[in-house]
Design a protein around this motif. Structure first.
Motif, PDB file in Angstrom:
ATOM      1  N   LEU A 109      35.713  44.186  28.263  1.00  0.00           N
ATOM      2  CA  LEU A 109      36.989  44.488  28.906  1.00  0.00           C
ATOM      3  C   LEU A 109      36.875  45.565  29.975  1.00  0.00           C
ATOM      4  O   LEU A 109      37.725  45.661  30.863  1.00  0.00           O
ATOM      5  CB  LEU A 109      38.021  44.903  27.848  1.00  0.00           C
ATOM      6  N   GLY A 110      35.815  46.371  29.926  1.00  0.00           N
ATOM      7  CA  GLY A 110      35.611  47.374  30.968  1.00  0.00           C
ATOM      8  C   GLY A 110      35.463  46.750  32.338  1.00  0.00           C
ATOM      9  O   GLY A 110      35.691  47.415  33.361  1.00  0.00           O
ATOM     10  N   PHE A 111      35.097  45.474  32.390  1.00  0.00           N
ATOM     11  CA  PHE A 111      34.985  44.745  33.649  1.00  0.00           C
ATOM     12  C   PHE A 111      36.318  44.767  34.389  1.00  0.00           C
ATOM     13  O   PHE A 111      36.367  44.784  35.618  1.00  0.00           O
ATOM     14  CB  PHE A 111      34.551  43.306  33.351  1.00  0.00           C
ATOM     15  N   PHE A 112      37.417  44.778  33.618  1.00  0.00           N
ATOM     16  CA  PHE A 112      38.757  44.771  34.205  1.00  0.00           C
ATOM     17  C   PHE A 112      39.371  46.168  34.285  1.00  0.00           C
ATOM     18  O   PHE A 112      40.076  46.477  35.245  1.00  0.00           O
ATOM     19  CB  PHE A 112      39.683  43.880  33.360  1.00  0.00           C
ATOM     20  N   THR A 113      39.118  46.990  33.294  1.00  0.00           N
ATOM     21  CA  THR A 113      39.832  48.269  33.191  1.00  0.00           C
ATOM     22  C   THR A 113      39.165  49.419  33.922  1.00  0.00           C
ATOM     23  O   THR A 113      39.832  50.382  34.309  1.00  0.00           O
ATOM     24  CB  THR A 113      39.999  48.654  31.716  1.00  0.00           C
TER      25      THR A 113
END
Length: 289
Positions: A109-113
């Protein structure tokens, strides 16, 4: 003709920098390979620079944390460049739209956040259900230990019929997590393309990840690069496309093809296998050491 070598030290004096793959070369997803760590440390001691280049679908800071948890010492590398870095730039630039269906696990999810500074003022990217999406981001299966690409058939057919483009954050097809082989985002993208869908790639073997690595390494135009990896269709294909030398680590993904001794690939089997693959790495080694 590919030359089998016993150690990186045999040839390292001819190169200024390494693009070194992670899974299957430096670690197995659970722990580092001591001999590979020592080889990279020795290369840096003699003045070389090491870029760990991975098709991990996460920004590099998450990859570094994973390496730290596994006990990979920081003195065996200079920088880490991931497929996630290059693909993230494309996503925030709007390559597949702003309302996106994400296929992947919570760890990605770090890819987005984690929005890079240069994209802070961009129109936000929003994760939405497939029915509301204008594009897809694939970082891997939802359940990477059990799912296969075929589990996505109905959803991919629906996405294809709507013309949704897919951004593949990790072009790898499979990796080995210890003794377990798992599918990656590249397998999903390949399956989607086989149905007539469109996929975009930014990691190895594609140019954006190499361009980013060279820029960050800051070496001159005459720098001599060497790529190290066990992925014939990613690491070695990418090196050939970039016009740089390569070491194919035979004891990784394709280890079963080269005889019973992982450390000593059979020269005849290797030659025949490479002919089928239509690849010609400069060197081959059983394990990086």
């Amino acid at each position: 003709m590919t030359r089998i070598i016993a150690s990186l030290a045999e040839i390292s004096a001819g190169y200024d920098a390494l693009f070194c793959d992670l899974w299957g070369c430096l670690h197995n997803g659970k722990q580092p390979f001591a001999a590979a760590v020592a080889a990279l440390q020795a290369f840096r001691t003699q003045g070389g620079k090491v870029c760990l280049m991975t098709n991990a679908p996460r920004p590099n800071q998450y990859v570094i944390r994973q390496l730290d948890r596994m006990g990979v010492p920081r003195d065996c590398w200079d920088l880490v460049v991931s497929s996630g870095d290059a693909a993230q730039d494309a996503m925030f630039d709007g390559a597949v739209g702003r309302r996106l269906w994400h296929i992947g696990t919570e760890k990605d999810l770090g890819f987005f956040t984690d929005v890079p500074d240069e994209h802070r003022d961009a129109t936000p990217v929003v994760r939405v259900p497939l029915e509301e999406a204008e594009g897809i981001v694939a970082s891997g299966p939802f359940d990477e230990l059990h799912e296969t690409p075929e589990d996505y058939r109905e959803r991919f057919l629906a996405a294809r019929d709507r013309g949704l483009p897919m951004l593949c954050a990790n072009p790898d097809i499979v990796v080995d997590l210890g003794e377990t082989r798992i599918y990656c985002a590249g397998a999903l993208a390949e399956y989607y393309e086989s149905m007539g869908g469109k996929a975009l790639y930014f990691g190895k073997p594609h140019a954006p990840i190499y361009d980013r690595a060279r820029r960050l390494m800051g070496l001159g135009p005459d720098a001599r690069y060497l790529a190290v990896g066990d992925g014939i269709a990613t690491d070695i294909k990418g090196a050939e496309a970039q016009g740089i030398d390569s070491i194919f680590v035979t004891g990784g993904l394709a280890a079963d093809a080269f005889g019973s001794d992982v450390e000593q690939p059979d020269a005849v089997l290797l030659r025949e296998w490479l002919a089928v693959q239509q690849r010609a790495p400069t060197f081959a080694i059983g394990r990086l050491r």
